[in-house]
Design a protein around this motif. Structure first.
Motif, PDB file in Angstrom:
ATOM      1  N   ARG A  13       0.815  -1.217   0.000  1.00 55.57           N
ATOM      2  CA  ARG A  13       0.000   0.000   0.000  1.00 55.57           C
ATOM      3  C   ARG A  13       0.848   1.266   0.000  1.00 55.57           C
ATOM      4  N   TYR A  14       1.920   1.253   0.741  1.00 55.82           N
ATOM      5  CA  TYR A  14       2.717   2.470   0.927  1.00 55.82           C
ATOM      6  C   TYR A  14       4.088   2.399   0.264  1.00 55.82           C
ATOM      7  N   ALA A  15       4.346   1.366  -0.520  1.00 55.45           N
ATOM      8  CA  ALA A  15       5.665   1.186  -1.136  1.00 55.45           C
ATOM      9  C   ALA A  15       6.751   1.278  -0.064  1.00 55.45           C
ATOM     10  N   ALA A  16       6.541   0.555   1.014  1.00 54.12           N
ATOM     11  CA  ALA A  16       7.429   0.638   2.173  1.00 54.12           C
ATOM     12  C   ALA A  16       8.412  -0.530   2.183  1.00 54.12           C
ATOM     13  N   ARG A  17       9.411  -0.389   3.011  1.00 53.15           N
ATOM     14  CA  ARG A  17      10.376  -1.469   3.235  1.00 53.15           C
ATOM     15  C   ARG A  17      10.949  -1.323   4.640  1.00 53.15           C
ATOM     16  N   ASN A  18      11.441  -2.421   5.170  1.00 53.15           N
ATOM     17  CA  ASN A  18      12.003  -2.453   6.518  1.00 53.15           C
ATOM     18  C   ASN A  18      13.442  -2.965   6.443  1.00 53.15           C
ATOM     19  N   VAL A  19      14.371  -2.162   6.898  1.00 52.20           N
ATOM     20  CA  VAL A  19      15.794  -2.515   6.893  1.00 52.20           C
ATOM     21  C   VAL A  19      16.230  -2.738   8.335  1.00 52.20           C
ATOM     22  N   VAL A  20      16.824  -3.889   8.598  1.00 48.98           N
ATOM     23  CA  VAL A  20      17.207  -4.258   9.965  1.00 48.98           C
ATOM     24  C   VAL A  20      18.702  -4.030  10.165  1.00 48.98           C
ATOM     25  N   THR A  21      19.025  -3.374  11.257  1.00 51.95           N
ATOM     26  CA  THR A  21      20.407  -3.216  11.697  1.00 51.95           C
ATOM     27  C   THR A  21      20.568  -3.946  13.027  1.00 51.95           C
ATOM     28  N   VAL A  22      21.472  -4.897  13.087  1.00 50.75           N
ATOM     29  CA  VAL A  22      21.699  -5.657  14.312  1.00 50.75           C
ATOM     30  C   VAL A  22      22.679  -4.883  15.184  1.00 50.75           C
ATOM     31  N   ASP A  23      22.214  -4.422  16.337  1.00 47.87           N
ATOM     32  CA  ASP A  23      23.084  -3.687  17.257  1.00 47.87           C
ATOM     33  C   ASP A  23      24.053  -4.632  17.951  1.00 47.87           C
ATOM     34  N   PHE A  81      11.168   2.579   5.797  1.00 46.82           N
ATOM     35  CA  PHE A  81      11.162   3.601   4.754  1.00 46.82           C
ATOM     36  C   PHE A  81       9.814   3.570   4.051  1.00 46.82           C
ATOM     37  N   ILE A  82       9.198   4.722   3.913  1.00 45.83           N
ATOM     38  CA  ILE A  82       7.969   4.879   3.126  1.00 45.83           C
ATOM     39  C   ILE A  82       8.297   5.838   2.000  1.00 45.83           C
ATOM     40  N   GLY A  83       8.360   5.309   0.782  1.00 44.31           N
ATOM     41  CA  GLY A  83       8.871   6.108  -0.310  1.00 44.31           C
ATOM     42  C   GLY A  83      10.343   6.391  -0.049  1.00 44.31           C
ATOM     43  N   GLY A  84      10.712   7.664  -0.073  1.00 44.43           N
ATOM     44  CA  GLY A  84      12.087   8.036   0.226  1.00 44.43           C
ATOM     45  C   GLY A  84      12.280   8.517   1.637  1.00 44.43           C
ATOM     46  N   GLN A  85      11.232   8.464   2.460  1.00 45.39           N
ATOM     47  CA  GLN A  85      11.293   8.997   3.813  1.00 45.39           C
ATOM     48  C   GLN A  85      11.529   7.885   4.827  1.00 45.39           C
ATOM     49  N   GLN A  86      12.451   8.124   5.752  1.00 46.69           N
ATOM     50  CA  GLN A  86      12.731   7.163   6.809  1.00 46.69           C
ATOM     51  C   GLN A  86      12.013   7.573   8.081  1.00 46.69           C
ATOM     52  N   LYS A  87      11.321   6.628   8.682  1.00 41.41           N
ATOM     53  CA  LYS A  87      10.643   6.882   9.944  1.00 41.41           C
ATOM     54  C   LYS A  87      11.616   6.677  11.105  1.00 41.41           C
ATOM     55  N   GLU A  88      11.198   7.075  12.288  1.00 40.78           N
ATOM     56  CA  GLU A  88      12.044   6.906  13.466  1.00 40.78           C
ATOM     57  C   GLU A  88      12.317   5.419  13.678  1.00 40.78           C
ATOM     58  N   PRO A  89      13.582   5.046  13.903  1.00 45.67           N
ATOM     59  CA  PRO A  89      13.913   3.621  14.072  1.00 45.67           C
ATOM     60  C   PRO A  89      13.112   2.977  15.188  1.00 45.67           C
ATOM     61  N   LEU A  90      12.682   1.749  14.943  1.00 46.74           N
ATOM     62  CA  LEU A  90      11.927   0.990  15.930  1.00 46.74           C
ATOM     63  C   LEU A  90      12.836  -0.094  16.522  1.00 46.74           C
ATOM     64  N   PRO A  91      13.156   0.000  17.808  1.00 51.88           N
ATOM     65  CA  PRO A  91      14.013  -1.024  18.417  1.00 51.88           C
ATOM     66  C   PRO A  91      13.247  -2.304  18.698  1.00 51.88           C
ATOM     67  N   LEU A  92      13.948  -3.409  18.671  1.00 46.81           N
ATOM     68  CA  LEU A  92      13.359  -4.707  18.971  1.00 46.81           C
ATOM     69  C   LEU A  92      14.453  -5.586  19.575  1.00 46.81           C
ATOM     70  N   ALA A  93      14.105  -6.346  20.603  1.00 42.34           N
ATOM     71  CA  ALA A  93      15.068  -7.249  21.234  1.00 42.34           C
ATOM     72  C   ALA A  93      14.353  -8.526  21.631  1.00 42.34           C
ATOM     73  N   ALA A  94      15.123  -9.600  21.739  1.00 43.09           N
ATOM     74  CA  ALA A  94      14.548 -10.898  22.106  1.00 43.09           C
ATOM     75  C   ALA A  94      15.609 -11.741  22.794  1.00 43.09           C
ATOM     76  N   LYS A  95      15.144 -12.645  23.647  1.00 43.99           N
ATOM     77  CA  LYS A  95      16.001 -13.660  24.245  1.00 43.99           C
ATOM     78  C   LYS A  95      15.666 -14.997  23.597  1.00 43.99           C
TER      79      LYS A  95
END
Length: 246
Positions: free
Chosen positions: A124-134, A156-170
């Motif tokens: 719908r939004y031509a979006a993509r999600n890029v993961v960076t492993v901290d 990323f939505i189009g050419g705009q990057q949204k605020e990074p969303l952190p995620l962690a797991a054990k």
């Protein structure tokens, strides 16, 4: 008597020669076996089978062959493929990630994607999600092996990057058979989310501020373009007064 002595001496000599020959053969056999073992062992360390999903040693290894380096690579690859994708790579990345985690944990993550309509939002939004492993932490000093992983998702939505969303797991790690789908011979189990709230880096803050400034500029240009001909331009917004500097 002399003949008897000569016969006894000859017999002793032949016996000693026979014993010496047997001992020599045993030493040669032991040495040959050791050399063959070392060659077999080294060939297993140096020969690899390469496939589209990675490379593995040609000879099977023991249970103690897994290293923290290999475990961290498994977890890093899993997080990047399971959570990093767009509408075109969504299915392929999940197909690569799911063999690295037990069935129950994989279904739980996939069901979360389904409820959140991740694929539909990509389309719908031509979006993509890029993961960076901290970071990836793995403790292999005792069983069951355990660890934790910390990532940031840059959407990323189009050419705009949204605020990074952190995620962690054990998670835990168990040994399994090596295959093309899972060349590490390790399987992620007991995957569960944990809190993770890192602060934005200076570079991230500057990028988001620059994007917001550009967005506001384009909005103002669009508003001026929609204003009726001859109408006075809207006054510039007066900045709020600030306290004088000390």
């Amino acid at each position: 008597m002399d003949s008897a002595k000569d016969l006894s001496t000859s017999f002793s000599t032949m016996r000693n020669l026979a014993l010496g020959s047997v001992l020599a053969l045993l030493l040669v056999a032991l040495a040959s076996g050791f050399l063959v073992y070392r060659a077999y062992e080294n060939s297993g360390r140096r020969v690899y089978v390469v496939s589209q999903t990675g490379s593995v040693a040609a000879l099977s290894a023991g249970n103690d062959a897994h290293t923290p380096y290999e475990a961290r690579n498994l977890v890093r690859q899993f997080m990047q493929t399971m959570f990093g994708h767009d509408q075109y790579t969504f299915k392929a990345n999940l197909d690569a990630a799911l063999p690295l985690i037990e069935g129950r944990g994989g279904r739980r993550i996939y069901e979360g994607f389904t409820r959140g309509q991740v694929l539909q939002n990509y389309e719908r939004y031509a979006a993509r999600n890029v993961v960076t492993v901290d970071s990836v932490l793995v403790d292999m000093s005792k069983r069951p092996w355990s660890g934790a992983v910390y990532i940031k998702q840059r959407i990323f939505i189009g050419g705009q990057q949204k605020e990074p969303l952190p995620l962690a797991a054990k998670f835990n790690l168990v040994e399994t058979n090596r295959s093309d789908a899972n060349p590490y011979g390790l399987l992620i189990t007991n995957f569960d989310y944990i809190p993770y709230s890192p602060q934005l880096t200076r570079e991230e803050q500057e990028l988001l501020q620059a994007q917001e400034a550009d967005r506001q500029r384009r909005l103002q240009e669009a508003e001026r373009g929609l204003a009726p001909a001859g109408a006075p331009a809207a006054p510039a917004t007066t900045p709020a007064p600030t306290a004088p500097a000390n």
